[in-house]
Design a protein around this motif. Structure first.
Motif, PDB file in Angstrom:
ATOM      1  N   ALA A 133     -20.993   8.385 -11.462  1.00 30.33           N
ATOM      2  CA  ALA A 133     -20.449   9.541 -10.620  1.00 30.33           C
ATOM      3  C   ALA A 133     -19.398   8.924  -9.549  1.00 30.33           C
ATOM      4  N   LEU A 134     -18.459   9.600  -9.650  1.00 30.21           N
ATOM      5  CA  LEU A 134     -17.038   9.366  -8.808  1.00 30.21           C
ATOM      6  C   LEU A 134     -16.983  10.400  -7.586  1.00 30.21           C
ATOM      7  N   PHE A 135     -16.717   9.695  -6.269  1.00 30.95           N
ATOM      8  CA  PHE A 135     -16.303  10.608  -5.480  1.00 30.95           C
ATOM      9  C   PHE A 135     -14.953  10.202  -5.123  1.00 30.95           C
ATOM     10  N   GLU A 136     -14.063  11.364  -4.652  1.00 30.45           N
ATOM     11  CA  GLU A 136     -12.853  11.138  -4.220  1.00 30.45           C
ATOM     12  C   GLU A 136     -12.655  11.774  -2.833  1.00 30.45           C
ATOM     13  N   ASN A 137     -11.265  11.359  -2.124  1.00 27.62           N
ATOM     14  CA  ASN A 137     -11.070  12.083  -0.993  1.00 27.62           C
ATOM     15  C   ASN A 137     -12.064  11.874   0.135  1.00 27.62           C
ATOM     16  N   LEU A 138     -12.893  10.792   0.153  1.00 28.55           N
ATOM     17  CA  LEU A 138     -13.826  10.306   1.205  1.00 28.55           C
ATOM     18  C   LEU A 138     -13.340  10.248   2.575  1.00 28.55           C
ATOM     19  N   ASN A 139     -12.237   9.794   2.743  1.00 24.34           N
ATOM     20  CA  ASN A 139     -11.684   9.411   4.082  1.00 24.34           C
ATOM     21  C   ASN A 139     -11.556  10.525   4.990  1.00 24.34           C
ATOM     22  N   ALA A 140     -11.463  11.853   4.407  1.00 29.60           N
ATOM     23  CA  ALA A 140     -11.693  12.924   5.382  1.00 29.60           C
ATOM     24  C   ALA A 140     -12.995  13.463   5.551  1.00 29.60           C
ATOM     25  N   GLU A 171     -15.406   2.514  -1.226  1.00 29.90           N
ATOM     26  CA  GLU A 171     -14.263   1.884  -0.887  1.00 29.90           C
ATOM     27  C   GLU A 171     -13.725   2.773   0.079  1.00 29.90           C
ATOM     28  N   ARG A 172     -12.246   2.476   0.415  1.00 25.26           N
ATOM     29  CA  ARG A 172     -11.571   3.394   1.642  1.00 25.26           C
ATOM     30  C   ARG A 172     -11.545   4.983   1.612  1.00 25.26           C
ATOM     31  N   ASN A 173     -11.389   5.220   0.195  1.00 25.38           N
ATOM     32  CA  ASN A 173     -11.292   6.657   0.238  1.00 25.38           C
ATOM     33  C   ASN A 173     -12.069   7.111  -1.070  1.00 25.38           C
ATOM     34  N   GLU A 174     -12.693   6.299  -1.788  1.00 21.64           N
ATOM     35  CA  GLU A 174     -13.603   6.514  -2.975  1.00 21.64           C
ATOM     36  C   GLU A 174     -14.867   6.210  -3.052  1.00 21.64           C
ATOM     37  N   ALA A 175     -15.705   6.540  -3.621  1.00 20.99           N
ATOM     38  CA  ALA A 175     -17.046   5.889  -3.769  1.00 20.99           C
ATOM     39  C   ALA A 175     -17.474   6.137  -5.377  1.00 20.99           C
ATOM     40  N   THR A 176     -18.395   5.104  -5.726  1.00 18.77           N
ATOM     41  CA  THR A 176     -18.717   5.132  -7.194  1.00 18.77           C
ATOM     42  C   THR A 176     -20.192   4.949  -7.093  1.00 18.77           C
ATOM     43  N   VAL A 177     -21.201   5.767  -7.895  1.00 20.21           N
ATOM     44  CA  VAL A 177     -22.446   5.371  -8.082  1.00 20.21           C
ATOM     45  C   VAL A 177     -22.644   5.055  -9.474  1.00 20.21           C
ATOM     46  N   VAL A 178     -23.254   4.021  -9.991  1.00 19.30           N
ATOM     47  CA  VAL A 178     -23.266   3.747 -11.452  1.00 19.30           C
ATOM     48  C   VAL A 178     -24.795   3.348 -11.629  1.00 19.30           C
ATOM     49  N   GLU A 179     -25.314   3.866 -12.800  1.00 13.85           N
ATOM     50  CA  GLU A 179     -26.646   3.291 -13.288  1.00 13.85           C
ATOM     51  C   GLU A 179     -26.493   2.617 -14.663  1.00 13.85           C
ATOM     52  N   VAL A 180     -26.744   1.533 -14.884  1.00 14.52           N
ATOM     53  CA  VAL A 180     -26.733   0.732 -16.049  1.00 14.52           C
ATOM     54  C   VAL A 180     -27.723   0.093 -16.160  1.00 14.52           C
ATOM     55  N   GLN A 181     -28.393   0.178 -17.795  1.00 14.89           N
ATOM     56  CA  GLN A 181     -29.586  -0.781 -17.947  1.00 14.89           C
ATOM     57  C   GLN A 181     -29.197  -2.119 -18.339  1.00 14.89           C
ATOM     58  N   VAL A 182     -29.466  -3.372 -17.819  1.00 13.64           N
ATOM     59  CA  VAL A 182     -29.063  -4.702 -18.000  1.00 13.64           C
ATOM     60  C   VAL A 182     -30.148  -5.562 -18.159  1.00 13.64           C
ATOM     61  N   ASN A 183     -29.750  -6.668 -18.811  1.00 11.99           N
ATOM     62  CA  ASN A 183     -30.910  -7.605 -19.111  1.00 11.99           C
ATOM     63  C   ASN A 183     -30.823  -8.446 -17.723  1.00 11.99           C
TER      64      ASN A 183
END
Lengths: 179, 168
Positions: free
Chosen positions: B65-72, B128-140
Protein backbone atom coordinates in the motif's frame (compact mmCIF):
# COMPACT_ATOMS: atom_id res chain seq x y z
CA UNK A 1 -11.77 -17.06 35.16
CA UNK A 2 -8.63 -19.15 34.85
CA UNK A 3 -8.49 -18.29 31.14
CA UNK A 4 -8.81 -14.60 31.93
CA UNK A 5 -5.89 -14.82 34.37
CA UNK A 6 -3.78 -16.68 31.80
CA UNK A 7 -4.56 -14.09 29.13
CA UNK A 8 -3.71 -11.28 31.55
CA UNK A 9 -0.48 -13.01 32.57
CA UNK A 10 0.49 -13.54 28.94
CA UNK A 11 -0.14 -9.88 28.26
CA UNK A 12 1.94 -8.75 31.21
CA UNK A 13 4.80 -11.18 30.65
CA UNK A 14 6.59 -9.07 28.00
CA UNK A 15 6.42 -6.05 30.30
CA UNK A 16 7.98 -7.97 33.16
CA UNK A 17 10.59 -9.53 30.89
CA UNK A 18 12.13 -6.17 30.15
CA UNK A 19 14.52 -5.26 32.96
CA UNK A 20 15.50 -1.83 31.77
CA UNK A 21 13.17 1.12 32.16
CA UNK A 22 14.21 4.18 30.26
CA UNK A 23 13.15 7.39 31.99
CA UNK A 24 11.26 10.02 30.00
CA UNK A 25 14.37 12.20 29.69
CA UNK A 26 16.22 9.35 27.99
CA UNK A 27 13.30 8.46 25.72
CA UNK A 28 13.19 12.11 24.70
CA UNK A 29 16.71 11.77 23.31
CA UNK A 30 15.10 10.10 20.30
CA UNK A 31 13.97 13.55 19.20
CA UNK A 32 17.56 14.82 19.22
CA UNK A 33 19.14 11.68 17.82
CA UNK A 34 20.12 11.41 14.22
CA UNK A 35 19.05 7.80 14.32
CA UNK A 36 17.29 5.79 16.98
CA UNK A 37 16.63 2.06 17.00
CA UNK A 38 14.42 -0.10 19.19
CA UNK A 39 14.63 -3.89 18.98
CA UNK A 40 12.27 -6.06 21.03
CA UNK A 41 12.47 -9.84 20.88
CA UNK A 42 10.43 -12.07 23.16
CA UNK A 43 11.04 -15.68 24.17
CA UNK A 44 8.86 -17.17 21.41
CA UNK A 45 10.74 -15.22 18.79
CA UNK A 46 14.13 -16.16 20.25
CA UNK A 47 13.26 -19.86 20.45
CA UNK A 48 12.19 -19.84 16.84
CA UNK A 49 15.36 -18.05 15.80
CA UNK A 50 17.26 -20.72 17.70
CA UNK A 51 15.33 -23.45 15.95
CA UNK A 52 15.39 -22.19 12.40
CA UNK A 53 18.46 -19.99 12.05
CA UNK A 54 20.79 -22.03 9.87
CA UNK A 55 23.67 -19.62 10.31
CA UNK A 56 23.90 -19.96 14.10
CA UNK A 57 26.15 -22.61 15.65
CA UNK A 58 24.87 -25.11 18.22
CA UNK A 59 26.13 -23.08 21.20
CA UNK A 60 24.46 -19.87 20.01
CA UNK A 61 21.22 -21.75 19.33
CA UNK A 62 21.27 -23.21 22.84
CA UNK A 63 21.91 -19.80 24.33
CA UNK A 64 19.10 -18.15 22.33
CA UNK A 65 16.67 -20.89 23.35
CA UNK A 66 17.38 -20.13 27.01
CA UNK A 67 16.64 -16.42 26.75
CA UNK A 68 13.36 -14.78 27.64
CA UNK A 69 13.84 -11.44 25.96
CA UNK A 70 16.25 -9.09 24.28
CA UNK A 71 15.62 -5.38 24.29
CA UNK A 72 17.95 -2.92 22.60
CA UNK A 73 17.60 0.85 22.50
CA UNK A 74 20.22 2.89 20.73
CA UNK A 75 20.63 6.53 19.83
CA UNK A 76 23.14 7.97 17.38
CA UNK A 77 23.78 11.67 17.49
CA UNK A 78 25.15 14.02 14.90
CA UNK A 79 27.25 15.98 17.36
CA UNK A 80 29.14 15.07 20.52
CA UNK A 81 27.68 15.62 23.98
CA UNK A 82 24.06 15.85 22.87
CA UNK A 83 23.06 13.81 25.90
CA UNK A 84 23.95 14.61 29.50
CA UNK A 85 25.90 12.28 31.81
CA UNK A 86 22.90 12.51 34.15
CA UNK A 87 20.73 10.88 31.46
CA UNK A 88 22.92 7.79 31.51
CA UNK A 89 23.27 7.87 35.28
CA UNK A 90 19.48 7.79 35.67
CA UNK A 91 19.51 4.44 33.90
CA UNK A 92 22.61 3.09 35.67
CA UNK A 93 21.04 3.82 39.06
CA UNK A 94 18.33 1.22 38.38
CA UNK A 95 20.83 -1.59 38.72
CA UNK A 96 21.77 -1.72 42.37
CA UNK A 97 23.03 -4.46 44.67
CA UNK A 98 21.94 -6.93 45.92
CA UNK A 99 19.86 -7.87 42.88
CA UNK A 100 22.44 -6.56 40.43
CA UNK A 101 26.23 -6.71 40.32
CA UNK A 102 28.30 -4.52 38.09
CA UNK A 103 30.98 -6.76 36.67
CA UNK A 104 32.41 -4.28 34.23
CA UNK A 105 32.73 -0.56 34.48
CA UNK A 106 34.97 1.09 31.92
CA UNK A 107 35.40 4.82 32.09
CA UNK A 108 37.35 6.21 29.18
CA UNK A 109 38.91 9.63 28.96
CA UNK A 110 39.32 9.38 25.23
CA UNK A 111 36.68 8.70 22.61
CA UNK A 112 36.30 4.98 23.37
CA UNK A 113 33.35 5.67 25.62
CA UNK A 114 32.06 4.17 28.86
CA UNK A 115 30.77 0.63 29.15
CA UNK A 116 28.91 -0.88 32.09
CA UNK A 117 27.83 -4.51 32.30
CA UNK A 118 25.45 -5.55 35.08
CA UNK A 119 24.48 -9.10 36.00
CA UNK A 120 21.37 -10.27 37.80
CA UNK A 121 21.73 -13.32 39.99
CA UNK A 122 19.06 -15.86 39.25
CA UNK A 123 20.00 -18.12 42.18
CA UNK A 124 21.43 -21.65 42.06
CA UNK A 125 24.55 -20.32 40.38
CA UNK A 126 22.65 -19.11 37.34
CA UNK A 127 22.32 -15.67 35.87
CA UNK A 128 18.88 -14.21 35.29
CA UNK A 129 19.88 -11.33 33.07
CA UNK A 130 22.47 -8.95 31.74
CA UNK A 131 22.27 -5.24 31.13
CA UNK A 132 24.82 -3.39 29.03
CA UNK A 133 25.04 0.38 28.92
CA UNK A 134 27.46 1.75 26.34
CA UNK A 135 27.87 5.50 26.25
CA UNK A 136 30.03 7.06 23.58
CA UNK A 137 30.19 10.70 22.72
CA UNK A 138 27.89 10.35 19.76
CA UNK A 139 26.19 7.07 20.54
CA UNK A 140 24.21 5.69 23.43
CA UNK A 141 23.13 2.05 23.64
CA UNK A 142 21.12 0.19 26.27
CA UNK A 143 20.80 -3.59 26.08
CA UNK A 144 18.71 -5.75 28.37
CA UNK A 145 18.92 -9.51 28.04
CA UNK A 146 16.65 -11.55 30.31
CA UNK A 147 17.20 -15.26 30.77
CA UNK A 148 19.95 -17.68 31.47
CA UNK A 149 23.16 -16.42 29.91
CA UNK A 150 26.86 -16.34 30.73
CA UNK A 151 28.74 -13.03 30.43
CA UNK A 152 31.15 -14.48 27.89
CA UNK A 153 28.20 -15.44 25.71
CA UNK A 154 27.55 -11.73 25.29
CA UNK A 155 30.38 -11.74 22.79
CA UNK A 156 28.44 -14.26 20.67
CA UNK A 157 25.39 -12.01 20.67
CA UNK A 158 27.43 -8.89 19.88
CA UNK A 159 26.75 -7.56 16.43
CA UNK A 160 23.35 -9.28 16.25
CA UNK A 161 20.01 -7.59 16.88
CA UNK A 162 21.84 -4.23 17.21
CA UNK A 163 23.68 -5.41 20.33
CA UNK A 164 27.09 -3.69 20.34
CA UNK A 165 30.06 -5.94 19.71
CA UNK A 166 31.94 -6.34 22.95
CA UNK A 167 35.24 -8.01 23.65
CA UNK A 168 34.87 -9.67 27.04
CA UNK A 169 38.10 -10.40 28.84
CA UNK A 170 39.75 -10.27 32.22
CA UNK A 171 40.52 -6.64 31.68
CA UNK A 172 36.83 -5.81 31.34
CA UNK A 173 34.74 -5.10 28.32
CA UNK A 174 35.78 -3.12 25.30
CA UNK A 175 33.50 -2.13 22.55
CA UNK A 176 34.70 -3.61 19.29
CA UNK A 177 34.92 -1.29 16.37
CA UNK A 178 32.26 -2.31 13.93
CA UNK A 179 33.02 -2.08 10.26
CA UNK B 1 -10.35 -37.79 14.08
CA UNK B 2 -12.82 -36.57 11.46
CA UNK B 3 -14.11 -33.90 13.81
CA UNK B 4 -10.61 -32.63 14.53
CA UNK B 5 -9.71 -32.03 10.89
CA UNK B 6 -12.36 -29.33 10.26
CA UNK B 7 -11.31 -27.64 13.51
CA UNK B 8 -7.66 -27.61 12.43
CA UNK B 9 -8.61 -26.31 8.98
CA UNK B 10 -10.82 -23.65 10.54
CA UNK B 11 -8.03 -22.52 12.86
CA UNK B 12 -5.56 -22.42 9.98
CA UNK B 13 -7.92 -20.34 7.84
CA UNK B 14 -8.60 -18.01 10.78
CA UNK B 15 -4.85 -17.50 11.18
CA UNK B 16 -4.53 -16.63 7.49
CA UNK B 17 -7.48 -14.22 7.67
CA UNK B 18 -5.98 -12.62 10.77
CA UNK B 19 -2.70 -11.99 8.95
CA UNK B 20 -4.57 -10.41 6.04
CA UNK B 21 -6.54 -8.27 8.44
CA UNK B 22 -3.34 -6.87 9.97
CA UNK B 23 -2.19 -5.47 6.64
CA UNK B 24 -5.59 -3.92 5.96
CA UNK B 25 -5.84 -2.64 9.52
CA UNK B 26 -2.54 -0.83 9.28
CA UNK B 27 -3.19 0.53 5.79
CA UNK B 28 -6.61 1.80 6.90
CA UNK B 29 -5.16 3.25 10.08
CA UNK B 30 -2.67 5.28 8.03
CA UNK B 31 -5.51 6.43 5.76
CA UNK B 32 -7.75 7.52 8.59
CA UNK B 33 -4.97 8.96 10.76
CA UNK B 34 -3.53 11.17 8.05
CA UNK B 35 -6.66 11.65 5.95
CA UNK B 36 -5.19 10.18 2.77
CA UNK B 37 -6.10 7.31 0.47
CA UNK B 38 -3.65 4.76 -0.84
CA UNK B 39 -2.37 5.19 -4.34
CA UNK B 40 -3.74 2.71 -6.82
CA UNK B 41 -0.98 0.55 -8.28
CA UNK B 42 -1.91 -0.77 -11.70
CA UNK B 43 -1.37 -4.48 -12.28
CA UNK B 44 -0.36 -5.17 -8.69
CA UNK B 45 -2.13 -8.55 -8.90
CA UNK B 46 -0.13 -9.47 -11.96
CA UNK B 47 3.05 -8.33 -10.24
CA UNK B 48 2.35 -10.78 -7.45
CA UNK B 49 2.59 -13.63 -9.93
CA UNK B 50 6.19 -12.68 -10.59
CA UNK B 51 7.06 -11.78 -7.05
CA UNK B 52 9.10 -14.93 -6.43
CA UNK B 53 11.32 -13.99 -9.33
CA UNK B 54 11.57 -10.30 -8.59
CA UNK B 55 11.98 -10.40 -4.79
CA UNK B 56 14.87 -11.66 -2.70
CA UNK B 57 15.13 -15.37 -1.98
CA UNK B 58 12.73 -16.67 0.63
CA UNK B 59 9.94 -14.17 0.08
CA UNK B 60 6.43 -14.60 -1.26
CA UNK B 61 2.89 -13.27 -0.91
CA UNK B 62 3.64 -9.61 -1.44
CA UNK B 63 1.13 -6.87 -0.55
CA UNK B 64 1.84 -3.19 -0.92
CA UNK B 65 0.00 0.00 0.00
CA UNK B 66 1.46 3.33 -1.08
CA UNK B 67 0.54 6.71 0.34
CA UNK B 68 1.58 9.97 -1.30
CA UNK B 69 1.45 13.69 -0.53
CA UNK B 70 1.66 13.08 3.17
CA UNK B 71 3.60 16.23 3.98
CA UNK B 72 0.34 18.15 3.81
CA UNK B 73 -1.29 15.80 6.34
CA UNK B 74 -1.72 17.09 9.86
CA UNK B 75 0.76 15.55 12.30
CA UNK B 76 2.80 13.80 9.63
CA UNK B 77 6.49 13.77 10.45
CA UNK B 78 5.86 14.02 14.18
CA UNK B 79 7.71 11.06 15.65
CA UNK B 80 5.64 10.84 18.82
CA UNK B 81 2.45 10.85 16.75
CA UNK B 82 3.79 7.97 14.68
CA UNK B 83 4.88 6.07 17.78
CA UNK B 84 1.43 6.44 19.28
CA UNK B 85 -0.17 5.20 16.08
CA UNK B 86 2.03 2.11 16.09
CA UNK B 87 1.56 1.44 19.78
CA UNK B 88 -2.17 1.25 19.13
CA UNK B 89 -1.69 -0.98 16.13
CA UNK B 90 0.69 -3.29 17.95
CA UNK B 91 -2.03 -4.13 20.44
CA UNK B 92 -3.83 -6.04 17.71
CA UNK B 93 -1.61 -9.12 17.57
CA UNK B 94 1.38 -7.99 15.56
CA UNK B 95 4.68 -8.13 17.38
CA UNK B 96 6.78 -5.04 16.81
CA UNK B 97 10.37 -6.20 16.43
CA UNK B 98 12.21 -3.14 15.26
CA UNK B 99 11.58 0.59 15.10
CA UNK B 100 14.13 2.79 13.39
CA UNK B 101 13.94 6.56 13.15
CA UNK B 102 16.40 8.42 11.00
CA UNK B 103 16.25 12.17 11.29
CA UNK B 104 18.94 12.60 8.67
CA UNK B 105 16.99 10.60 6.09
CA UNK B 106 13.63 11.80 7.38
CA UNK B 107 12.56 8.16 7.50
CA UNK B 108 10.93 5.91 10.06
CA UNK B 109 10.73 2.15 9.63
CA UNK B 110 8.58 -0.25 11.63
CA UNK B 111 8.99 -4.00 11.30
CA UNK B 112 6.38 -6.29 12.82
CA UNK B 113 5.71 -10.00 12.51
CA UNK B 114 2.93 -12.41 13.20
CA UNK B 115 3.65 -15.88 14.54
CA UNK B 116 7.14 -16.93 13.51
CA UNK B 117 7.81 -20.36 12.07
CA UNK B 118 9.88 -21.62 9.16
CA UNK B 119 8.29 -18.73 7.33
CA UNK B 120 6.41 -15.79 8.72
CA UNK B 121 4.42 -12.77 7.64
CA UNK B 122 6.53 -9.67 8.02
CA UNK B 123 5.00 -6.26 7.89
CA UNK B 124 7.21 -3.29 7.08
CA UNK B 125 5.89 0.24 7.28
CA UNK B 126 8.18 2.98 6.02
CA UNK B 127 7.40 6.66 6.45
CA UNK B 128 9.46 9.05 4.36
CA UNK B 129 9.24 12.83 4.08
CA UNK B 130 6.27 12.84 1.76
CA UNK B 131 5.36 9.21 1.18
CA UNK B 132 4.66 6.09 3.17
CA UNK B 133 4.60 2.44 2.22
CA UNK B 134 3.12 -0.53 4.03
CA UNK B 135 4.33 -3.91 2.83
CA UNK B 136 3.38 -7.37 3.93
CA UNK B 137 5.55 -10.20 2.75
CA UNK B 138 6.00 -13.84 3.66
CA UNK B 139 9.66 -14.44 4.48
CA UNK B 140 11.79 -17.32 5.66
CA UNK B 141 13.81 -17.10 8.86
CA UNK B 142 17.06 -16.19 7.08
CA UNK B 143 15.45 -13.22 5.36
CA UNK B 144 13.83 -12.20 8.64
CA UNK B 145 17.21 -12.34 10.41
CA UNK B 146 18.96 -10.33 7.71
CA UNK B 147 16.17 -7.74 7.82
CA UNK B 148 16.54 -7.48 11.59
CA UNK B 149 20.29 -7.06 11.22
CA UNK B 150 19.87 -4.06 8.93
CA UNK B 151 16.30 -2.75 9.34
CA UNK B 152 17.19 0.58 7.81
CA UNK B 153 17.75 -1.26 4.53
CA UNK B 154 14.41 -3.08 4.63
CA UNK B 155 12.72 -0.77 2.19
CA UNK B 156 15.56 -1.21 -0.29
CA UNK B 157 15.78 -4.98 0.28
CA UNK B 158 12.17 -5.45 -0.63
CA UNK B 159 12.24 -2.85 -3.38
CA UNK B 160 9.51 -0.82 -1.72
CA UNK B 161 10.99 2.54 -2.45
CA UNK B 162 8.50 5.01 -3.75
CA UNK B 163 9.54 4.46 -7.36
CA UNK B 164 8.04 0.95 -7.14
CA UNK B 165 4.82 2.37 -8.44
CA UNK B 166 6.54 3.06 -11.74
CA UNK B 167 8.21 -0.33 -11.79
CA UNK B 168 4.95 -2.21 -11.62
Amino acid sequence: MRIAILVLAAGLAPLCAQEIKLPANVEKLAEKAEESVVVTLDSNMLRLFAKFDNNADAATKKMLAGLESIYVRSFQFKFEDEYKPADVESVRSQFQAPAWSRIVGVRSKNSDGDVDVYLKDGGNGKLAGIVVIAAERRELTFVSIVGSIEPEQLADLGGQFHIPSLEMGLGGARRRESK
Amino acid sequence: MMTRLPVVLLLASCALCAADREFERIARAVESHYGVTRTHIPLMGVANLFVKVARPAGTSGFKLALFENLNAARGYGDMSDLEQLFDELSAGGLKPLVRVHSRHGGESTYICTGEVGKSTKMLIATFERNEATVVEVQVNIDTLMSTLAAPELASKTFGIQHQDRDRW
